[in-house]
Write an enzyme that holds these catalytic residues in place. Structure first.
Site, short mmCIF file in Angstrom:
data_model
loop_
_atom_site.label_atom_id
_atom_site.label_comp_id
_atom_site.label_asym_id
_atom_site.label_seq_id
_atom_site.Cartn_x
_atom_site.Cartn_y
_atom_site.Cartn_z
N GLY A 88 0.85 -1.17 0.00
CA GLY A 88 0.00 0.00 0.00
C GLY A 88 0.89 1.22 0.00
CE1 TYR A 158 5.95 -3.34 -1.30
CE2 TYR A 158 7.38 -1.48 -1.76
CZ TYR A 158 6.41 -2.37 -2.17
OH TYR A 158 5.92 -2.29 -3.45
CG ASN A 187 5.74 6.77 -6.01
OD1 ASN A 187 5.39 6.11 -5.05
ND2 ASN A 187 6.74 7.61 -5.97
CD GLN A 229 6.12 14.98 1.71
OE1 GLN A 229 6.31 16.17 1.96
NE2 GLN A 229 5.14 14.30 2.24
CB THR A 230 10.64 15.67 -4.49
OG1 THR A 230 11.86 15.11 -3.98
CG2 THR A 230 10.65 17.17 -4.30
P1 NAD Z 1 -2.19 -4.11 -5.24
O1 NAD Z 1 -2.22 -4.19 -3.76
O2 NAD Z 1 -3.29 -3.38 -5.92
O3 NAD Z 1 -2.14 -5.58 -5.84
C1 NAD Z 1 -1.43 -6.64 -5.25
C2 NAD Z 1 -2.34 -7.84 -5.24
O4 NAD Z 1 -1.62 -8.96 -4.72
C3 NAD Z 1 -3.56 -7.64 -4.33
O5 NAD Z 1 -4.76 -7.77 -5.07
C4 NAD Z 1 -3.42 -8.73 -3.28
O6 NAD Z 1 -4.65 -9.30 -2.88
C5 NAD Z 1 -2.54 -9.74 -4.01
N1 NAD Z 1 -1.86 -10.62 -3.08
C6 NAD Z 1 -1.18 -10.29 -1.96
N2 NAD Z 1 -0.72 -11.38 -1.34
C7 NAD Z 1 -1.13 -12.44 -2.09
C8 NAD Z 1 -0.98 -13.83 -1.94
N3 NAD Z 1 -0.35 -14.36 -0.88
N4 NAD Z 1 -1.52 -14.64 -2.87
C9 NAD Z 1 -2.21 -14.10 -3.93
N5 NAD Z 1 -2.39 -12.79 -4.11
C10 NAD Z 1 -1.85 -11.96 -3.20
O7 NAD Z 1 -0.78 -3.51 -5.63
P2 NAD Z 1 -0.24 -3.01 -7.04
O8 NAD Z 1 -0.07 -1.55 -6.94
O9 NAD Z 1 -1.02 -3.60 -8.15
O10 NAD Z 1 1.21 -3.66 -7.03
C11 NAD Z 1 1.58 -4.80 -7.81
C12 NAD Z 1 3.04 -5.13 -7.59
O11 NAD Z 1 3.82 -4.00 -7.94
C13 NAD Z 1 3.40 -5.47 -6.15
O12 NAD Z 1 4.43 -6.42 -6.14
C14 NAD Z 1 3.95 -4.16 -5.62
O13 NAD Z 1 4.81 -4.35 -4.54
C15 NAD Z 1 4.67 -3.64 -6.85
N6 NAD Z 1 4.87 -2.19 -6.82
C16 NAD Z 1 3.80 -1.34 -6.95
C17 NAD Z 1 4.02 0.03 -6.91
C18 NAD Z 1 2.89 1.00 -7.08
O14 NAD Z 1 3.15 2.19 -7.06
N7 NAD Z 1 1.65 0.57 -7.25
C19 NAD Z 1 5.31 0.53 -6.72
C20 NAD Z 1 6.36 -0.35 -6.56
C21 NAD Z 1 6.13 -1.71 -6.64
#
Ligand code: NAD
Length: 345
Positions: A88, A158, A187, A229-230
């Site tokens: 999150g 994380y 992001n 913050q940027t």
């Molecule tokens: P999100 O929370 O919308 O989606 C992640 C999904 O993974 C969720 O629906 C969750 O239910 C599912 N999940 C978690 N644990 C699980 C498990 N044990 N088994 C099955 N499903 C599981 O997040 P997102 O923004 O779509 O992010 C997707 C990926 O990108 C993640 O790995 C996140 O760390 C990475 N990421 C996202 C951002 C961003 O800005 N959104 C930035 C850096 C990295």
């Protein structure tokens, strides 16, 4: 899709883990639009709670931190995209470090299962949170280049989970020959993401606050930190395009690469943009005790430009216009008692 060694066929099985989430849902939709006919979408959330559901896709509710489930999910898959993680915005990752760390189980089981299933390639969604936090103490940051992850001083919880999972990807390639691809997202934002409930990130949170202010007439919003913050923010369509390009580049095997925008803004500047879109101005109340993350962070895109000849191109103003419009629709739907994208976990 183009391929580094084998051309992926439209009838190859493709697994998208975390498909009920923001980026996974968008990726599934894109793959289906391109004509892929055997997409397996897996998420821990009940299918009814997924942000997007694409017709014709095999949707499965399964916890991939369990080994047997990872094996079942990866069965017969030519390509595996791991976008599943407990995550999150800053409010979530600063508070729930154990949950963030436990996502290591998903990648650990899934990469082993993909290798055993004979998958051709594996994608891991890493993050800018892997970067050394000592380099991010000033809002006037130098953009982070890929080598800046080491010596390691990642975001606690994380970021360390992401760094370790990156290493899994690198060693599965080095020792076992599984072709892995790793993108460090910066992001990502856009429609069909979390916009309330505690996991939402700054672009969605600020949009929602402005929409509320407009609706209620209470023209004051809370901002986490001092607003100086940027960050840079990358629009979802660019992220999906980047995932495809990175996954299919023969020059990017087991090589983490930034996937982000270089348009650096302060949180105050982000609020300025959203105010302009909303057509109102508000009083800003700064909460200095709220989670705010590092002082500054930007993506250095030298590597992606030189290897792929491409980088994310959407401007923040353009991307925020779409994001704001979608959240406003969601807000109005919720008010009218309709079902909206919701975070219940
Ligand atoms: P999100 O929370 O919308 O989606 C992640 C999904 O993974 C969720 O629906 C969750 O239910 C599912 N999940 C978690 N644990 C699980 C498990 N044990 N088994 C099955 N499903 C599981 O997040 P997102 O923004 O779509 O992010 C997707 C990926 O990108 C993640 O790995 C996140 O760390 C990475 N990421 C996202 C951002 C961003 O800005 N959104 C930035 C850096 C990295």
């Amino acid at each position: 899709m183009t391929s580094s060694k084998h051309q992926t066929r439209l009838d190859d099985r493709i697994l998208v883990a975390g498909a009920g989430g923001f980026i996974g849902g968008a990726l599934v939709r894109r793959l289906a639009e391109r004509g892929h006919t055997r997409i397996r979408a897996v998420d821990r959330k009940p299918v009814g709670d997924w942000y997007q559901r694409t017709p014709g896709v095999e949707n499965i509710c399964m916890d991939l931190s369990e080994k047997e489930n990872a094996v079942r999910a990866a069965e017969g898959a030519a390509e595996v995209y791991n976008l599943a993680a407990d995550m999150g915005g800053m409010g979530f990752i600063e508070r729930f470090r154990v949950e963030c760390l436990r996502s290591v189980l998903v990648n650990t089981h899934l990469i082993e299962a993909a290798w055993r299933a004979g998958a051709e390639r594996y994608f891991f969604s890493s993050s800018a949170c892997v970067y050394n936090t000592d380099l991010q103490k000033d809002p006037n940051v130098r953009a982070l280049k890929e080598a800046d992850a080491y010596p390691a001083m990642a975001e606690r919880g994380y970021g360390w989970e992401k760094l370790l999972s990156e290493m899994f990807c690198q060693e599965y390639w080095a020792e076992r020959g599984l072709e892995t691809h790793i993108a460090r997202f910066h992001n990502i934002y856009g429609p069909y993401g979390t916009w309330f409930g505690g996991r939402e990130k700054a672009p969605a949170a600020i949009s929602r606050k402005l929409i509320e202010a407009k609706d209620t007439g209470h023209r004051e919003i809370e901002i986490w930190g001092d607003g100086h913050q940027t960050r840079s923010f990358c629009y979802i369509d660019d992220c999906i395009e980047g995932i495809d390009r990175i996954m299919h580049s023969p020059d990017l095997i087991a090589t983490p690469i930034n996937l982000g925008s270089t348009e650096l803004v302060s949180i105050n500047e982000l609020v300025d943009i959203v105010e302009e879109i909303a057509g109102i101005t508000v009083t800003r109340r700064y909460n200095l005790d709220a989670p705010k993350g590092v002082a500054g962070r930007n993506s250095d895109n030298t590597m992606i430009r030189s290897i792929l000849g491409w980088e994310p191109g959407a401007t923040l103003r353009e991307g925020m216009r779409h994001t704001y419009a979608w959240i406003e629709q969601q807000y109005n739907d919720r008010k009218a008692g309709k079902r909206v994208v919701e975070e219940r976990w």
